[in-house]
Write an enzyme that holds these catalytic residues in place. Structure first.
Site, PDB file in Angstrom:
ATOM      1  N   CYS A 122      -2.736  81.021  40.410  1.00  0.00           N
ATOM      2  CA  CYS A 122      -3.138  82.130  41.277  1.00  0.00           C
ATOM      3  C   CYS A 122      -4.443  81.816  42.003  1.00  0.00           C
ATOM      4  O   CYS A 122      -4.663  82.296  43.128  1.00  0.00           O
ATOM      5  CB  CYS A 122      -3.252  83.427  40.494  1.00  0.00           C
ATOM      6  SG  CYS A 122      -4.417  83.356  39.112  1.00  0.00           S
TER       7      CYS A 122
ATOM      8  N   HIS B 266      -7.101  86.761  36.564  1.00  0.00           N
ATOM      9  CA  HIS B 266      -6.124  86.651  37.650  1.00  0.00           C
ATOM     10  C   HIS B 266      -6.803  86.783  39.008  1.00  0.00           C
ATOM     11  O   HIS B 266      -7.658  87.656  39.212  1.00  0.00           O
ATOM     12  CB  HIS B 266      -5.065  87.749  37.495  1.00  0.00           C
ATOM     13  CG  HIS B 266      -3.919  87.638  38.458  1.00  0.00           C
ATOM     14  ND1 HIS B 266      -3.168  86.494  38.584  1.00  0.00           N
ATOM     15  CD2 HIS B 266      -3.411  88.533  39.352  1.00  0.00           C
ATOM     16  CE1 HIS B 266      -2.227  86.689  39.507  1.00  0.00           C
ATOM     17  NE2 HIS B 266      -2.371  87.906  39.981  1.00  0.00           N
TER      18      HIS B 266
END
Length: 483
Positions: free
Chosen positions: A113, A431
């Site tokens: 990510c 994330h």
């Protein structure tokens, strides 16, 4: 692939390419771009009658250089539909991308990510795409090592794939080349690729592209990356103990926003970061001494990158620890007071014109309908790419899509066009997500392979203070005036 000429009304279009491996409808779409006549209203004479959308070119006998006749009007004709409704999923993929108003997402290949969010932010810069296309036509220079060349080509190809695809893209080639160029992104833990720092990925990718695109013959403008992202700093280095003073200049690709108990807003953090203390040898004292370094911006880029310094190394736990403090940032950033005296003088006149123009536009809003007059004042130029809020001027581009000092004037005012956020407590976990402003003005949250529309008022709420997504990198786009 063959080329033909097409006669329509009084115009003759030369060297129109026909890809014989594609259905005839693709050719009609090409003619639509040239003439404005929609495919459904085009009547093209070929062997056996009119050209049908699904015609097989191999059966029509169209030859190289042949002249085709087309009839049809570009004016809108209101009539009953001859066909039923066409659903978005039935459109060609390129048309679906246009209809959606944003490009594709990126599959997470295993803790990637950080890479996906970096790519999505940089992909929103049209001038960077133009420079990469120019690079692809020139090949590798001897000044560029093979892995840098491969990463530059992989970036170009991935950008191109994102533009053409409506379905999520798997960035396998890009990821493989990135790990080859920078092995730290290939670190494994228990057989699984580890999460990495998005800022490191952003910095390394920009560095590689700057090396490739500035090499001899790689681009029409070797200073492309510097003009797009480079920030010129001039610094005064002073030792209070010895009275020594010197000046330094440097070029960086981002400004830092230092975070402390005194910092509540981006502007405050930027001011803090432009002042620092360093210890170095003093010639007059014959030993080490403390110097104060005070920097000012002396040259502005088209795209201003700001990194929130949210992570620091904690010796006790031997890991990067995150500062969760809330730091607000604006949709419009004015950095005039962070600039050097010389740069401020250059900015004063354009800033006055810009503010006067905006004031006039606000004052004219109520009377424009009744007067019907056109605004003949100084026009703002908008870049090909992410646009600003409605009615706001943006950035001008030259024909090559590369900043041109001779064509525009900087104002020191920037508009937010992308935010890279981090959710979690450590840089090496959690994330990363990209929030990118589209050409239409709407914001899209790119959470790996899931693009989601967002409201502009929610973008500035990513300022921290908890465990929610918080801004780690902000990218602003210059608002300029034509000269």
């Amino acid at each position: 692939m063959i080329t033909v000429s097409v006669k329509w009304q009084k115009e003759l279009f030369q060297a129109v390419e026909i890809d014989t491996s594609q259905p005839a409808y693709v050719f009609k779409c090409q003619l639509y771009d040239l003439t404005g006549v929609p495919p459904e209203r085009q009547k093209i004479m070929v062997k056996g009658g009119l050209l049908k959308d699904d015609a097989d070119w191999s059966t029509l006998g169209v030859k190289q250089g042949q002249k085709l006749m087309m009839m049809g009007t570009a004016d809108e004709i209101i009539k009953a539909p001859e066909k039923g409704p066409v659903f978005m999923e039935d459109l060609p993929e390129e048309e679906q991308v246009v209809a959606l108003g944003h490009s594709a997402g990126l599959f997470n290949l295993g803790n990637t990510c950080y890479m996906n969010s970096t790519v999505q932010c940089l992909h929103s810069v049209p001038e960077l795409k133009s420079a990469l296309i120019q690079y692809s036509h020139s090949g590798r220079s001897n000044e560029v090592d093979q892995t840098s060349h491969m990463l530059t080509i992989a970036t170009r190809d991935l950008f191109n794939e994102l533009d053409k695809s409506v379905k999520p893209v798997a960035p396998m080639q890009f990821w493989m080349v990135l790990r080859k160029k920078y092995p730290q992104f290939g670190q494994l833990h228990n057989g699984v690729f580890m999460q990495q720092d998005a800022e490191e990925c952003w910095t390394q990718l920009l560095y590689t592209l700057s090396q490739s695109l500035s090499s001899t013959g790689s681009s029409e403008n070797p200073d492309t990356m510097k003009a797009l992202f480079g920030i010129e700093l001039v610094s005064r280095v002073h030792c209070q103990e010895s009275g020594e003073e010197s000046s330094e200049t440097e070029s960086v690709y981002s400004l830092k926003c230092h975070i402390s108990q005194e910092v509540n807003h981006l502007h405050e953090g930027l001011k803090h970061a432009l002042k620092s203390e360093l210890e170095k040898a003093s010639p007059s004292l014959g030993r080490s001494a403390i110097y104060l370094k005070e920097s000012r911006i002396n040259g502005l880029p088209r795209y201003l990158t700001v990194q929130f310094v949210r992570f620091f190394w904690k010796r006790e736990s031997n890991q990067k620890v995150k500062i969760l403090r809330k730091v607000d940032y604006p949709l419009e950033l004015d950095i005039y007071d962070l600039c050097s005296d010389d740069l401020r003088k250059k900015l004063e006149a354009p800033r006055k014109i810009l503010r006067d123009e905006e004031g006039k536009k606000l004052g004219l809003k109520a009377s424009e309908k009744s007067s019907g007059s056109k605004d003949n004042d100084v026009k703002m130029s908008d870049a090909e790419g992410s646009s600003n809020r409605s009615g706001e001027p943006s950035i001008a581009t030259s024909e090559e899509g590369v900043p041109s000092d001779s064509g525009t004037q900087m104002t020191g005012i920037y508009d937010l066009v992308a935010v890279l956020t981090h959710k979690g407590r450590s840089a090496d976990s959690g994330h990363y997500v990209a929030w990118v402003k589209q050409e239409s003005g709407k914001w899209i949250e790119f959470d790996d392979d899931s693009p989601i529309a967002q409201r502009e008022e929610d973008i500035t709420k990513l300022s921290g203070g908890g465990d929610w997504h918080m801004a780690y990198i902000c990218m602003y786009k210059a608002r300029v005036l034509p000269k």
